[in-house]
Structure formats: C-alpha cells, structure tokens
Design a protein around this motif. Structure first.
Motif, PDB file in Angstrom:
ATOM      1  N   TRP A 775       0.828  -1.203   0.000  1.00  0.00           N
ATOM      2  CA  TRP A 775       0.000   0.000   0.000  1.00  0.00           C
ATOM      3  C   TRP A 775       0.867   1.260   0.000  1.00  0.00           C
ATOM      4  CZ3 TRP A 775      -5.138  -0.190  -0.678  1.00  0.00           C
ATOM      5  CH2 TRP A 775      -5.795  -1.386  -0.412  1.00  0.00           C
ATOM      6  N   ARG A 776       0.375   2.277  -0.647  1.00  0.00           N
ATOM      7  CA  ARG A 776       1.015   3.598  -0.563  1.00  0.00           C
ATOM      8  C   ARG A 776       0.233   4.372   0.490  1.00  0.00           C
ATOM      9  NH1 ARG A 776       4.782   5.993  -3.498  1.00  0.00           N
ATOM     10  NH2 ARG A 776       4.886   8.279  -3.684  1.00  0.00           N
ATOM     11  N   VAL A 777       0.949   4.938   1.436  1.00  0.00           N
ATOM     12  CA  VAL A 777       0.317   5.569   2.602  1.00  0.00           C
ATOM     13  C   VAL A 777       0.423   7.077   2.492  1.00  0.00           C
ATOM     14  CG1 VAL A 777       0.305   5.724   5.108  1.00  0.00           C
ATOM     15  CG2 VAL A 777       0.916   3.561   4.004  1.00  0.00           C
ATOM     16  N   THR A 778      -0.708   7.741   2.693  1.00  0.00           N
ATOM     17  CA  THR A 778      -0.712   9.200   2.781  1.00  0.00           C
ATOM     18  C   THR A 778      -1.284   9.611   4.133  1.00  0.00           C
ATOM     19  OG1 THR A 778      -2.941   9.454   1.866  1.00  0.00           O
ATOM     20  CG2 THR A 778      -1.115   9.384   0.294  1.00  0.00           C
ATOM     21  N   MET A 779      -1.126  10.906   4.433  1.00  0.00           N
ATOM     22  CA  MET A 779      -1.706  11.474   5.652  1.00  0.00           C
ATOM     23  C   MET A 779      -2.303  12.824   5.322  1.00  0.00           C
ATOM     24  SD  MET A 779       0.831  10.693   8.857  1.00  0.00           S
ATOM     25  CE  MET A 779       1.716   9.147   8.945  1.00  0.00           C
ATOM     26  N   PRO A 780      -3.240  13.310   6.137  1.00  0.00           N
ATOM     27  CA  PRO A 780      -3.790  14.646   5.886  1.00  0.00           C
ATOM     28  C   PRO A 780      -2.690  15.695   5.920  1.00  0.00           C
ATOM     29  CG  PRO A 780      -5.108  13.466   7.513  1.00  0.00           C
ATOM     30  CD  PRO A 780      -3.871  12.654   7.306  1.00  0.00           C
ATOM     31  N   GLY A 781      -2.838  16.677   5.071  1.00  0.00           N
ATOM     32  CA  GLY A 781      -1.832  17.735   5.005  1.00  0.00           C
ATOM     33  C   GLY A 781      -2.032  18.805   6.058  1.00  0.00           C
ATOM     34  N   GLN A 782      -3.106  18.730   6.809  1.00  0.00           N
ATOM     35  CA  GLN A 782      -3.372  19.730   7.846  1.00  0.00           C
ATOM     36  C   GLN A 782      -3.685  19.028   9.154  1.00  0.00           C
ATOM     37  OE1 GLN A 782      -7.342  21.608   7.188  1.00  0.00           O
ATOM     38  NE2 GLN A 782      -7.424  20.292   5.370  1.00  0.00           N
ATOM     39  N   SER A 783      -3.643  19.775  10.222  1.00  0.00           N
ATOM     40  CA  SER A 783      -3.935  19.234  11.543  1.00  0.00           C
ATOM     41  C   SER A 783      -5.447  19.066  11.697  1.00  0.00           C
ATOM     42  CB  SER A 783      -3.391  20.171  12.623  1.00  0.00           C
ATOM     43  OG  SER A 783      -3.698  19.656  13.900  1.00  0.00           O
ATOM     44  N   LEU A 784      -5.886  17.836  11.889  1.00  0.00           N
ATOM     45  CA  LEU A 784      -7.305  17.524  12.022  1.00  0.00           C
ATOM     46  C   LEU A 784      -7.533  16.683  13.281  1.00  0.00           C
ATOM     47  CD1 LEU A 784      -8.037  16.448   8.328  1.00  0.00           C
ATOM     48  CD2 LEU A 784      -8.600  18.658   9.378  1.00  0.00           C
ATOM     49  N   CYS A 785      -8.800  16.586  13.686  1.00  0.00           N
ATOM     50  CA  CYS A 785      -9.124  15.792  14.873  1.00  0.00           C
ATOM     51  C   CYS A 785     -10.512  15.181  14.695  1.00  0.00           C
ATOM     52  CB  CYS A 785      -9.088  16.668  16.123  1.00  0.00           C
ATOM     53  SG  CYS A 785      -9.391  15.749  17.659  1.00  0.00           S
TER      54      CYS A 785
END
Length: 1020
Positions: A775-785
């Motif tokens: 899998w290719r893993v990404t993450m949100p580009g901004q701080s979220l909750c």
C-alpha cells in the motif's frame, strides 16, 4: 412527611424518621436519596413504583434489624435479588432490601450430603464456581445465571433449561431460614408428625404458624388436588401443594416462589446435583414452531437433560442485532428448532443416547434438518442463541417495541403443539401477528413458552387491548390445563388473573395463607394476592408524557431521533450486573468493582428514564440539571461495552455525553477543570508542538514538585502524565514522505492525537507494515481531529464543529472511494459510530463510516493473499473497549494467527483508564480496581518475554503505569513490524538529548515561577 400509609392507617409514614432510624441501627448502607430511589424504580417488567428507600445489609443479621425497624414504622417491605423479575414483583413503594452487594457468602458446603448453605445475595454462576471442586452444582439455571441471585431464584421459583433434569428451585431446597414481618425467625423445611408435635409442645409464634398451616392444608386438600395443574412448570400461585402429606408438609417448599409477599429469606440450604461429565447437543429443524411442539412427547421418551424450542423469528431477530453470528450458521434447515441435550459419564455415552433418539425418530445426524455437536465450545455457542432470547426480541430494528405480559405460560408438554397454534391465532385476533409478530421459544420439554409481544403500552386504547389480551390468554391456558406462569412468577402481571386458574376457593386460601405470615399486608403489598390491577403502575401507559429533549446533539437514528426512546431501551435483564467478562465482554466495569445498582448500565438507564419524568411524580425533578443523574453517570467509563454487550444495545457512553452537554449548557464555569485540560487536549498538544515547547512541558509534568502543581492546575488525578513525543508522527511523515510501489492502491493513515503526539512509533510501524504489504500511505496535510476528547467530556457543540471540519477535509479522499486506516480504536470508533450518530444524514459521514478500517481489517479483508511477517511469540491481548464494542477484534485474531503468534485474549474487560476517565479527579481508585480484576494479576503471572498487545493508548498507559512486572504493551503494528528490516531513510523519532533536557529544565523553572505568580494573584 410522605403520603405513604404505615401500619396505622390513621397516620402517614414518616419516611425521614424511618431513614434516620435505619441508618442508626442497621449495619449496612441506608439510601433514601433521589438517585438510588430512581435506580430501583422498576425491574424487568412493565411496572414502575418508586421505593421509599433502599437498604443494603452487610449480613443477614443486619437485615433482621432492618425488618425490625420497618415493622416499628409499619413500612412496606420488599426483598430483592438481582432485580430481573419480569412480572413486577421487584418494584414497590416500600423499603427495598438489596442483598446482592454484601450478603453473598457460601457459608458451608457438605459434599457428602450434597448440600450447601448460602446467603441470598450470591449469584448463581459464582455459587457454581465455588462448588466446582466438589463436582456438584445447584441444578436450576435460568438464562440470567451470570447475574441472578439465589434469593431472587427462591422468590421466583426459577427454573431454566436445566430444570428438564433437575426440576424447579422448589425441588432443590432442603431448608430456609426465614423472618416474618413481626420478627419471628425460624428454619423451615419438611415437617413430620413428630416434629410438628414437638413444636406445638414448645408453643409460641412458630407453633401458631405451623398449627394454622396444618389447618389450612386440611381445609383445602381436596381443592388443591383438584385445581393445581399436574404439569412440570406450574409456578403460578402459592405452593400449597408442598403442604400435602406426599410432600412431607414442606414449609420451605411452600415459601419458594412467594415473591417476598410472605417472609424474608435470610439463608437457604440447597440440595446439589452432580455435574454432568459429558454432554452432546442435537438440533432438529421443523417446518413450524407448532410442528416442533408436536414432536416434544416423542423426544421426552428418551430422557434428555434439556429440551428447548425456538423459531426462525428469534433467529432473524438475532441476525438483525448481530448476535451469535457464528452459532447461527450451525443451525440445520428449518423454520423452527428443538435443541435436545443428552448427558452421560463419557462423551460416547451421551452420543449413544442421542443416536438412539435419532434412530427412533427415523432421522440421521447427516440429514439437512439435523445438527449434531459434542464439542463443549460448540454446544456453548448454540446455548447462547437460546439464552439471548429476551434481549434479542427487545428493540429489534424496524420493529415495534415488545413487552412482557404473556412471556411465561406453560401447558402439558403433550398438548404444546396445539397450544402454540391457538396462541398464534390469539395474536392474529389482536393484530400482534404477521411477519413482524412475536417470536416463540422456551423450555418446550416442560411445556413452557417464552415470547415478547408488541403491545401498545403508549396509548389508552393499546393498554385496554393489553388487558383484554391477557384475560383471553389466561382463559386459553386454563383451557389447556396449564399455568399462567411457568417460570417468571405472578407479581402484578398475572396476580389479578389467578382466580381464572385457581378458582374462588383457592384464592381465599391464598389470602388466608398471606394472613398467617403477614396479617397487616406489609410484605410486598399488591403482588400475587390482593394485587394491583395488571394495568396500574405501568412504566409507560397512556398517560406517559416524558420531558421533550429539545435540541439533542446526537440524532439517535436507531430510536427515531428520540432521546426518550433511547433512554427507554433498557429492558432490565441485568446483564450489566455480571461479575465476569466471559467471552471477552466488557460491560459494565464500574458495576464490577462497586457492585452498585446505580453504577450499572441498567441503574443509569433507570435514572435517565426518571429524569424525563413521564409520570410527573418521579424522584428526579430537575431534568438535565439533575445532580443525581450526574452522580450516577460520573463512574460511567464511557467504555461503550453496553453498546454491544447489552441485549437492548443501550449506549450509555452516548447518553452520558448528551447529558453532560445539556447539564453544563449555559454555565461552562461549572465544568470540572479536567473537562478543559483533557477535552481540549488536541488543541493543547498542537499548540505545544507549534511553539516547540515539548521539552518544557515534559519537564514540568515529570519534575516532582512541578508535576503536582500541573496536576492541580489541570484538575486531574495524581498519576503520571504521559510524555509528549519529541517529534510527531505527521512531522516524521512530512520529513520522510510516502514510499513503496503502491501496487495495492493508496490509503490514508489517520494521525489521531494520541498516535501523533504521544506514540508516533506506533504510526511509523504501521506505515512500514502497510508499505510492505503493497500500500502507498498518505496522511492529511493539515492538523485535524475526530473530536473524541470533546465527545467524551460532553462538549458536543465543539465536537461537532471539529468533526465537520475533519469530514470536509477528508471528503475528496472518501468520494474517490479511498480507505482511511485508524490505529487508535477510540478515534476509529468515532468515525465508525459517533460521527454517524451525530450526522446520520450527511453522505460524507456515511462514507466515512463505511470506508474507515482498522489496520487488521486492511491487511485481511482488503489485502487478498497477504502474508504478514512471521512473529512466533506468546502474547496476551488487552482488547480496547471501543474495539470490542464498535470495530471488532476478529480481523486482528486472524492476522495474528496467520503471523504465527500464539495469542490469549484476556477476559479482563476494560483496563480502567478509559481515555480521560482514569485521569479525572476521584476516579483513580475505580480505575485501579478495574485493572486489578483480571488484567494486572494476569500480567504479573506472565513470563517477562510474553508480549502484551494493546492497541489502545489508554490500555498501554494503564499497563505502563500500574503493572509491577514491568511489561510494556505494544500495538499490533509494532508487533508485526518487528521482523521488517529497518527503513534506512526513515529514521527513528528523536528523543531529547542532554542539552535539550537542560534547556527544558531552565524553561521549566521559568514556567514554574510564572505559574506560582499566577497562583498568588488568584489567591489575592
């Protein structure tokens, strides 16, 4: 001064003086407060009566004193066990004696005579656990065996499936120590002529009672023999037949099933039976439930030790509620089923008996309508299907609510099939049948039928129909020579109907019996004899008008958007009062350590119901502002265990958040400081990271003097504060970037607050593991909750704003069909459950719910052919409560097995930390006690090289702080990623060096001076 009338009808009962006298003289807990009275206002029935107060005696002798005080004031009295009665016998405007907290001892065991003496509050499963070394047990076993008390079983004359072999409770009592309302105390049992003569010679009140009982028996012997049905499940009425010569003038047998209307049971001498060494189970399929009933007589000729029936409607209800999925697949072909169990000294002996039955019936174990099991685990799974009946048929999705009322009738087993056909026609007459009609199940080998019926108890017309149905149903069962009750007793539901079964003469005899023991009618008045009408004191009823819960935050999609309906979900079965976590259950951790009704899921549900004040006379009068409700909810760990473990799917964590939001609405200054310090933890952690103050904060929270100050300022318990990581997961990922060939596609890893700021090593391991899986893993580009911390502290307006922002940010990924992988179970559960319940109509929220997966789910269901790295270790798994309740652990189990790990799932329930709960002031003792029940003792007994799995940040923190054996729990990702080769370009999360710690110490000193200055200013 209350309006309740005491023994002297000319003066009202002074409840305040009664409470004071009880508190002065009784060794126990005396509670006349609003919360306790609300929690005990109903049982598992249709009825509601708010008690005067509750007494929890520490010993039977303390209960004697409580009865003496009640008698001095003329106060009504009710002796209660587990409070799971279905006919209203455990609710009354009276002083309630609750035995279940303290009077739980097995006082003696005589294995040679097969007897034991117990106090009335002991739970049946606990008794049988203590009896296990003797290879003996108490025979009757109701479906509520995990939480019903022996005193309650005696009061109800309980039975259960095992009664096929061992009979009812009345058949298993050697003697009872009982107390009359007037203070007379005696042991009773079978009484021969010599003993009777000796009693009369001694004289006194005991002799008078026995003389009157002998005269009563002699007067009504003929009518008893004529009118008492000769069936195995006659539970209705008083057991006058126990006084007949052929039953040895058994006064203990007479008093069994008297529902606290005659005496108070102080102790019981029980007759025990040998444990069946080996069992097998045959499940037979039939085209209809009445056809299954027709087959009962032929099966009974083969002496099964249990014979239960259930229809396909019950199976469908369990499927809709996701109950027992594995077991349901093992059922044979058919629209109704008989579960036939045989026993023997060996499996071969039990199997042979089953084979003989099948041969006589002309069928084979290989037929499609037959399933055969002799493995204990498989049999247990099937019995769970049957025992789930009451809960499975309550609050079924997209069905009308169902209620007790005619859930307990019994007829001769050889007439069962015809009775079931006639009963269904009666359902049709009243409009209760159809595709969504009641399921039928029960103890078919003894002709006992259980069901819950969709009575309309919300309107006057519906209540009138309820009455007419019960009257007709009573006439029907009498026509068949049966009993109105075959297990659950008469109470108020059937008390009014007893003349139809027994006739005027025996009802007169019942009244005379009542007068012998309780001439002033103070013992559980209005039940069984001289009963309240069957449509009086209804918990709902045509006049029920609950407070309108305006502007609720959660939308309660499973309850028609109604908080009142949600609060009304509890049907009183009491599964939340279980003392063990067998099968991985979680509910209810606070009850398991306090043994307090008010701190069970059921008790809290009762308080919320009373808070809505639908009758206008409830003890809780201040609605959302109620301090009593807040106190009851205070020890709710918001573990969500009840969401899955409760048969009615009560979701107390959600109700607590809703209540707190309204309780503090418009007065935020009343919130405890911990709501701010922990509720706003994501903002605080982000701020610390942005300002690069992580070393400072860590130094403050881990310097002895400064830590205490920080704890005091935050308003939290005096325990270790977790360290913030020197580099967040998002920072690591930004520095390192995505890798891997992505042949499986792209997933978004959710960087929750706890993984991102406290345990980024978990996220790093997960990234490497997913990349290794393709899998290719990404993450949100901004701080979220996800909003979890605001939800758990009841700051719902803020939680909703935070969650909306997050959903908007994730929407493009979701609309493209992308998966989101959650590592922290509580945050993942927000996406899978809470978000939908807050915004059920938002399509992106619906996508979020469907497309959020756990790491294990990604690597199993979404990664076909994947073989995880080999980790041949022994491991203990502490499954997070929210994972158990919302996400499930089955995928984890499959993945670990595939990896070669030998894993034991701990039956520990909640670890006790439960997010913010264990850090809140006043909760530390309960938090530790939860951990000490199973988790910590099991860790202390484990080898040091045994891996401990805990996906929850709370669970890992609790283990880190409380395990004296030095185990450090790891996340599934960490365990599976261990064999992977280190990522050369990734690097580890940097830890503070000495120079940075020195700078942090200086900064901490300056911060301390600032805090001290602020504190001095505040004092001024």
């Amino acid at each position: 001064m209350a309006s309740v009338v005491g023994a002297n009808a000319e003066r009202p009962l002074d409840v305040g003086a009664l409470a004071a006298e009880l508190a002065e003289r009784v060794d126990g807990e005396v509670r006349f407060d609003t919360g306790t009275r609300a929690a005990y206002s109903t049982d598992a029935s249709n009825f509601r009566q708010v008690p005067l107060g509750v007494v929890l005696p520490r010993t039977p002798e303390a209960a004697v004193e409580a009865v003496a005080v009640a008698a001095e004031f003329g106060a009504p009295l009710l002796s209660r066990g587990g409070g799971t009665s279905l006919a209203g016998q455990c609710t009354n405007t009276a002083v309630v004696l609750d035995w279940s907290k303290y009077c739980t001892s097995v006082e003696s065991i005589d294995a040679e005579r097969r007897r034991c003496v117990v106090q009335p509050g002991i739970v049946l499963d606990e008794l049988n656990r203590q009896l296990a070394p003797t290879s003996l047990r108490f025979g009757p076993e109701p479906a509520t065996h995990a939480n019903c008390t022996l005193g309650g079983m005696i009061g109800n004359n309980s039975c259960g499936a095992t009664a096929q072999r061992t009979g009812k409770v009345v058949d298993n009592i050697a003697a009872l120590e009982v107390l009359l309302y007037d203070g007379t105390r005696m042991w009773v049992g079978p009484t021969d002529d010599d003993r009777f003569t000796a009693m009369q010679r001694d004289g006194g009140r005991v002799a008078e009672v026995y003389r009157q009982l002998r005269a009563l028996r002699d007067r009504y012997t003929g009518e008893i023999r004529r009118r008492f049905p000769n069936i195995p499940r006659r539970v209705s009425g008083y057991n006058l037949d126990s006084l007949l010569p052929e039953h040895g003038f058994d006064v203990a047998g007479l008093l069994v099933g008297s529902e606290s209307t005659l005496v108070t049971v102080l102790r019981a001498e029980l007759e025990l039976v040998p444990v069946v060494a080996a069992k097998c189970l045959v499940v037979l399929g039939f085209p209809s439930i009445s056809a299954a009933g027709d087959a009962v007589p032929a099966i009974l000729r083969h002496d099964p030790i249990a014979l239960e029936g259930l229809d396909s409607k019950l199976i469908h209800d369990e499927q809709l509620k996701h109950l027992n999925p594995q077991a349901l697949t093992a059922l044979p072909r058919g629209s109704a089923f008989l579960m036939v169990q045989f026993g023997g000294d060996t499996t071969e002996e039990a199997d042979a008996r089953a084979w003989r039955m099948l041969h006589a019936l002309g069928v084979s174990p290989h037929d499609a309508a037959v399933s055969f099991f002799d493995e204990p685990d498989r049999q247990a799974e099937l019995w769970h299907v049957r025992e789930a009946g009451l809960g499975a048929t309550a609050h079924v999705p997209d069905r009308p609510d169902t209620f007790e009322g005619w859930e307990d009738s019994a007829v001769p087993p050889d007439r069962l099939g015809d009775y079931l056909r006639r009963l269904w026609r009666l359902y049709e007459e009243f409009g209760y049948a159809g595709d969504t009609g009641p399921s039928l199940y029960g103890h078919f080998g003894q002709g006992c039928v259980h069901t819950r019926i969709p009575f309309d108890l919300y309107t006057a017309r519906g209540v009138a129909d309820y009455r007419r149905f019960l009257e007709k149903a009573a006439d029907l069962v009498v026509e068949f020579g049966g009993s109105l009750s075959g297990e659950h007793g008469d109470g108020q539901t059937r008390g009014e109907l007893l003349p139809r079964m027994f006739g005027t003469e025996l009802i007169t005899a019942f009244g005379q019996l009542k007068a012998i023991f309780d001439p002033d009618g103070r013992m559980n008045p209005g039940k069984v004899i001289a009963p309240y009408p069957l449509d009086a004191h209804l918990r709902l009823g045509g006049d029920w008008a609950p407070m309108a819960a305006q502007d609720v935050h959660f939308r309660y999609p499973h309850d028609g958007g109604s908080f009142a309906q949600a609060a009304n979900r509890c049907v009183g079965v009491g599964k939340c009062r279980q003392h063990t976590n067998s099968g991985g259950a979680v509910m209810c951790p606070s009850y398991q350590v306090t043994h307090e009704e008010e701190h069970s899921t059921r008790g809290r549900a009762r308080l919320l119901f009373e808070m809505l004040n639908g009758h206008g006379d409830g003890p809780v009068r201040d609605g959302w502002r109620s301090a009593a409700v807040k106190d009851a909810l205070d020890l709710c760990l918001a573990c969500k265990g009840c969401k899955t473990d409760c048969p009615a799917n009560v979701d107390m964590a959600t109700y607590k958040a809703e209540f707190l939001a309204h309780h503090y609405r418009g007065r935020p200054w009343r919130r405890p400081r911990s709501d701010w310090s922990m509720g706003w933890l994501p903002v605080f952690a982000n701020l610390v990271t942005r300002l690069r103050l992580t070393p400072v904060v860590n130094a403050i929270t881990h310097s002895p003097g400064l830590r205490r100050l920080a704890v005091a300022v935050a308003g939290i318990a005096d325990r270790e504060i977790p360290l913030l990581a020197s580099e967040t997961l998002r920072a690591w990922y930004s520095r390192r970037g995505p890798r891997g060939d992505g042949r499986r596609g792209t997933v978004l890893l959710w960087p929750d607050t706890f993984t991102n700021h406290f345990h980024p090593h978990v996220g790093i391991a997960a990234v490497k593991l997913m990349e290794d899986a393709g899998w290719r893993v990404t993450m949100p580009g901004q701080s979220l909750c996800c909003g979890l911390t605001w939800i758990s502290t009841g700051q719902l307006p803020t939680a909703k704003r935070v969650l909306r922002r997050t959903v908007r940010a994730l929407a493009p990924h979701l609309r493209d069909g992308g998966l989101i992988v959650g590592l922290e179970p509580s945050c993942t559960a927000v996406f899978r459950s809470d978000a939908f319940e807050l915004f059920p109509d938002d399509q992106d929220v619906r996508r979020l719910r469907k497309q959020t997966v756990t790491l294990a789910e990604l690597l199993t269901a979404h990664t076909p052919g994947y073989q995880p790295p080999h980790v041949a270790v022994d491991a203990l798994a502490q499954v997070h409560c929210h994972q158990h309740a919302v996400l499930g652990w089955q995928a984890d189990q499959r993945l670990l097995t595939s990896a070669g790990a030998r894993v034991e799932r701990l039956e520990s329930g909640c670890c006790g930390l439960a997010g913010n709960f264990g850090f809140e002031a006043g909760h530390l003792d309960v938090s530790r006690d939860c951990a000490e029940r199973v988790l910590l003792p099991r860790l202390r007994a484990a080898d040091t090289d045994t891996a401990v799995l805990a996906d929850g940040f709370s669970c890992r923190t609790q283990i880190h702080q409380l395990d004296s054996g030095g185990h450090e729990a790891v996340h599934l990702a960490e365990l599976l990623a261990r064999p992977l080769r280190a990522d050369r370009g990734g690097g580890a999360v940097a830890q503070p060096g000495k120079s940075r710690l020195a700078r942090a110490a200086i900064a901490a000193g300056l911060a301390a001076l600032g805090i001290a200055a602020v504190a001095r200013a505040a004092r001024r």
